[in-house]
Design an enzyme around this catalytic site. Structure first.
Site, PDB file in Angstrom:
ATOM      1  CG  HIS A 129      -1.970  -1.017   1.206  1.00 33.43           C
ATOM      2  ND1 HIS A 129      -3.061  -0.967   2.042  1.00 33.43           N
ATOM      3  CD2 HIS A 129      -2.125  -2.138   0.456  1.00 33.43           C
ATOM      4  CE1 HIS A 129      -3.851  -2.009   1.807  1.00 33.43           C
ATOM      5  NE2 HIS A 129      -3.300  -2.734   0.849  1.00 33.43           N
ATOM      6  CD  GLU A 171      -1.997   4.284   3.167  1.00 33.66           C
ATOM      7  OE1 GLU A 171      -3.174   4.582   3.452  1.00 33.66           O
ATOM      8  OE2 GLU A 171      -1.696   3.424   2.313  1.00 33.66           O
ATOM      9  CB  CYS A 181      -2.013   1.699   6.137  1.00 34.46           C
ATOM     10  SG  CYS A 181      -1.627   0.862   4.578  1.00 34.46           S
TER      11      CYS A 181
END
Length: 147
Positions: free
Chosen positions: A47, A49, A80
Site C-alpha cells: 500500500h 502508506e 496501514c
C-alpha cells in the site's frame, strides 16, 4: 497533499487502486512518496502508506518517524493504520474517508485507540473531492471493462 494526489494518479495509470502517500519531515522536507503497488509487486502489503513509511525510515535511518506528517489521499486501512502507530508518526492528513474499511477513524479507530502506546493527530477532508473523483473514476472504468 498535491504530491500525494499526483502519486495516486500514477497508481491509476499503472492499473493500481489510486492511492498516493507522501511523508514530510520537519514540516518542509519530502522524504518519501509512493503509490499503491500491490498488483505490480504482487504483494498485498504494498500500500502507498507502507511503501512511504519504509522509504522514510530508510531516509532518516530510524524506524521512529517522530517529526513527520503523512499525507495520503484515502483514509488508511487497518494494516496501514497499525504501521503508522508503530512508526510513531504524529500526524496524518488524508483526503477521502473510507467508512467501510477505514482503519484510522471511520470504521476502526486505530489511530486514536487509547489502548495503544501512540495516538495520532488526524486531519481529514483535504482535497477530498479530488481524491474521491479519482477513486470513483477508477472503479467506474474498471467495472466497464469487466464482464
Amino acid at each position: 497533499m498535491q504530491r500525494a494526489l499526483r502519486q495516486a494518479v500514477q497508481a491509476a495509470e499503472a492499473g493500481e487502486v489510486p492511492v498516493g502517500a507522501v511523508i514530510v519531515h520537519a514540516g518542509v522536507h519530502i522524504i518519501a512518496q509512493a503509490h499503491n503497488s500491490t498488483e505490480m509487486l504482487k504483494d498485498p502489503t504494498a500500500h502507498a502508506e507502507i511503501l512511504a513509511i519504509t522509504q522514510a525510515a530508510s531516509a532518516l535511518g530510524d524506524w521512529r518517524l517522530t517529526d513527520t506528517t503523512l499525507y495520503v489521499t484515502k483514509e488508511p486501512c487497518p494494516m496501514c493504520a497499525g504501521a503508522i502507530v508503530l512508526a510513531r508518526i504524529p500526524r496524518v492528513v488524508w483526503g477521502v474517508d473510507d467508512p467501510e474499511r477505514g482503519g484510522a477513524l471511520s470504521r476502526f479507530r486505530i489511530l486514536q485507540d487509547e489502548k495503544l502506546n501512540h495516538r495520532v493527530d488526524c486531519v481529514t477532508g483535504v482535497l477530498a473531492d479530488e481524491s474521491r473523483e479519482l477513486l470513483q473514476g477508477f472503479f467506474k472504468a474498471r467495472r466497464k471493462t469487466r464482464p
